[in-house]
Design a protein around this motif. Structure first.
Motif, mmCIF file in Angstrom:
data_model
loop_
_atom_site.group_PDB
_atom_site.id
_atom_site.type_symbol
_atom_site.label_atom_id
_atom_site.label_comp_id
_atom_site.label_asym_id
_atom_site.label_seq_id
_atom_site.Cartn_x
_atom_site.Cartn_y
_atom_site.Cartn_z
ATOM 1 N N ALA A 1 0.860 -1.162 0.104
ATOM 2 C CA ALA A 1 0.053 0.029 0.098
ATOM 3 C C ALA A 1 0.784 1.175 -0.053
ATOM 4 O O ALA A 1 1.983 1.410 0.604
ATOM 5 N N ASP A 2 0.655 2.112 -0.753
ATOM 6 C CA ASP A 2 1.285 3.514 -0.770
ATOM 7 C C ASP A 2 0.413 4.592 -1.201
ATOM 8 O O ASP A 2 -0.487 4.626 -1.797
ATOM 9 N N PHE A 3 0.641 5.802 -0.309
ATOM 10 C CA PHE A 3 -0.206 7.061 -0.299
ATOM 11 C C PHE A 3 0.807 8.011 0.001
ATOM 12 O O PHE A 3 1.938 8.106 0.253
ATOM 13 N N PRO A 4 0.597 9.346 -0.687
ATOM 14 C CA PRO A 4 1.256 10.397 -0.549
ATOM 15 C C PRO A 4 1.704 10.791 1.045
ATOM 16 O O PRO A 4 0.738 10.313 1.870
ATOM 17 N N PRO A 5 2.593 11.461 1.486
ATOM 18 C CA PRO A 5 2.815 11.911 2.712
ATOM 19 C C PRO A 5 1.818 12.444 3.432
ATOM 20 O O PRO A 5 1.074 13.324 2.865
ATOM 21 N N GLU A 6 1.628 12.323 4.624
ATOM 22 C CA GLU A 6 0.300 12.915 5.500
ATOM 23 C C GLU A 6 -0.868 12.928 4.989
ATOM 24 O O GLU A 6 -1.946 13.789 4.978
ATOM 25 N N SER A 7 -1.322 11.641 4.397
ATOM 26 C CA SER A 7 -2.690 11.716 3.724
ATOM 27 C C SER A 7 -3.745 11.004 4.643
ATOM 28 O O SER A 7 -4.956 11.019 4.422
ATOM 29 N N PHE A 8 -3.211 10.642 5.748
ATOM 30 C CA PHE A 8 -4.326 10.368 6.980
ATOM 31 C C PHE A 8 -4.072 11.038 8.250
ATOM 32 O O PHE A 8 -2.897 11.100 8.612
ATOM 33 N N ASP A 9 -4.971 10.698 9.085
ATOM 34 C CA ASP A 9 -4.921 11.489 10.429
ATOM 35 C C ASP A 9 -5.144 10.011 11.241
ATOM 36 O O ASP A 9 -4.745 10.083 12.739
ATOM 37 N N VAL A 10 -5.674 8.824 10.872
ATOM 38 C CA VAL A 10 -5.626 7.755 11.809
ATOM 39 C C VAL A 10 -5.391 6.575 10.912
ATOM 40 O O VAL A 10 -5.911 6.414 9.848
ATOM 41 N N VAL A 11 -4.589 5.602 11.163
ATOM 42 C CA VAL A 11 -4.305 4.492 10.859
ATOM 43 C C VAL A 11 -4.716 3.522 11.547
ATOM 44 O O VAL A 11 -4.092 3.557 12.627
ATOM 45 N N LEU A 12 -5.391 2.425 11.130
ATOM 46 C CA LEU A 12 -5.816 1.167 12.125
ATOM 47 C C LEU A 12 -5.572 0.205 11.432
ATOM 48 O O LEU A 12 -5.693 -0.020 10.236
ATOM 49 N N SER A 13 -5.339 -0.911 12.186
ATOM 50 C CA SER A 13 -5.187 -2.529 11.409
ATOM 51 C C SER A 13 -5.810 -3.342 12.568
ATOM 52 O O SER A 13 -5.305 -3.485 13.648
ATOM 53 N N SER A 14 -6.536 -4.356 12.050
ATOM 54 C CA SER A 14 -7.309 -5.304 12.965
ATOM 55 C C SER A 14 -6.750 -6.647 12.643
ATOM 56 O O SER A 14 -7.003 -7.187 11.734
ATOM 57 N N LEU A 15 -5.994 -7.351 13.565
ATOM 58 C CA LEU A 15 -5.433 -8.790 13.401
ATOM 59 C C LEU A 15 -5.045 -9.115 12.064
ATOM 60 O O LEU A 15 -5.506 -10.041 11.533
ATOM 61 N N ALA A 16 -4.324 -8.098 11.553
ATOM 62 C CA ALA A 16 -3.617 -8.523 10.174
ATOM 63 C C ALA A 16 -2.175 -8.490 10.070
ATOM 64 O O ALA A 16 -1.550 -8.994 9.269
ATOM 65 N N LEU A 17 -1.465 -7.732 11.089
ATOM 66 C CA LEU A 17 -0.168 -7.510 11.083
ATOM 67 C C LEU A 17 0.580 -8.737 11.273
ATOM 68 O O LEU A 17 2.102 -8.952 10.887
ATOM 69 N N HIS A 18 0.329 -9.551 12.016
ATOM 70 C CA HIS A 18 0.950 -10.921 12.268
ATOM 71 C C HIS A 18 0.713 -11.736 10.762
ATOM 72 O O HIS A 18 1.662 -12.969 10.690
ATOM 73 N N TYR A 19 0.361 -11.390 9.783
ATOM 74 C CA TYR A 19 0.707 -12.076 8.318
ATOM 75 C C TYR A 19 1.540 -11.292 7.871
ATOM 76 O O TYR A 19 1.900 -11.817 6.450
ATOM 77 N N VAL A 20 2.293 -10.385 8.249
ATOM 78 C CA VAL A 20 3.326 -9.618 7.513
ATOM 79 C C VAL A 20 4.628 -9.938 8.134
ATOM 80 O O VAL A 20 4.939 -9.861 9.082
#
Length: 244
Positions: free
Chosen positions: A100-119
């Motif tokens: 996933a790629d977006f321009p700098p400071e595109s978001f105020d909140v980033v969340l992730s639910s039970l996914a990062l253990h697949y990374v």
């Protein structure tokens, strides 16, 4: 594309039968701990990494988010998300979390639910999240607990009479790939220690603002058979942090 177990027909059908898949956030075991840790979504630009069915995307939109972007690798997951999403300010993108790629400071909140253990590479994801976030923005995520991922198979050990003996924890400090079993299917996950999670955030300019190890609620303990065994070891954790 990275490994994508959720587009496997048999696995996805099993996942679809889970209570959390049918009933959403209220049926998620971590929701009681996660909800009070969430930031105020009003007027915020929100990114959900590994959005699945889009439950958290819809929740953010319902609670005043200016815009919501959900990212998931699974075509089947995103089809479900599109079907059930009611808000026009929610969009979905098919991509692996790592890509996933977006321009700098595109978001105020980033969340992730039970996914990062697949990374495989948590550090690279944290670096990207920092770039995506505005200064003072919130990064909040849940992942499977290192106690749960350490040994690999993620299965109880049983006594001869069929009762649960213990949950094995082994090779805790040996980080990396684990061959796990989820819903009776082989799934690749990645184990890392709790201090790796925390120190990766700190070394990339985040300030920790919250930590939780969700446990069954009293109603779950009373109503769901076998739930009391979930008090014997942590299955997941939640961290919230802000970009300094």
């Amino acid at each position: 594309m990275k490994e994508n177990k959720y587009d496997d027909e048999m696995f996805f059908e099993k996942y679809a039968q889970m209570d959390r898949s049918k009933r959403g956030l209220e049926a998620a075991g971590e929701w009681a701990a996660l909800r009070p840790m969430l930031p105020d979504f009003r007027g915020k630009r929100v990114l959900d990494l590994g959005c699945g069915y889009g439950w958290h995307c819809e929740y953010a939109a319902e609670n005043g988010a200016l815009s919501v972007t959900g990212v998931d690798i699974s075509e089947k997951m995103l089809a479900k998300a599109h079907k059930r999403t009611k808000h026009d300010n929610v969009r979905y993108i098919r991509a692996a979390i790592e890509d996933a790629d977006f321009p700098p400071e595109s978001f105020d909140v980033v969340l992730s639910s039970l996914a990062l253990h697949y990374v495989a590479d948590f550090g690279s994801v944290v670096k990207k999240v920092r770039r995506f976030l505005s200064v003072g923005g919130t990064f909040i995520f849940s992942a499977e607990h290192p106690v749960f991922t350490a040994q690999g198979p993620q299965q109880w050990h049983y006594n001869a009479d069929g009762s649960i003996a213990y949950f094995p924890v082994d090779d805790y400090y040996y980080e990396g790939r684990r061959d796990a079993v989820f819903l009776g299917e082989h799934v690749v996950k990645y184990h890392r220690t709790l201090d790796t999670y925390v120190n990766t955030l700190l070394s990339n300019g985040f300030e920790l603002t919250g930590f939780a190890e969700p446990r069954p609620t009293e109603s779950m303990l009373a109503e769901i058979p076998g739930m009391r065994d979930e008090m014997r070891r942590p299955m997941m954790f939640i961290i919230s942090a802000v970009k300094r």
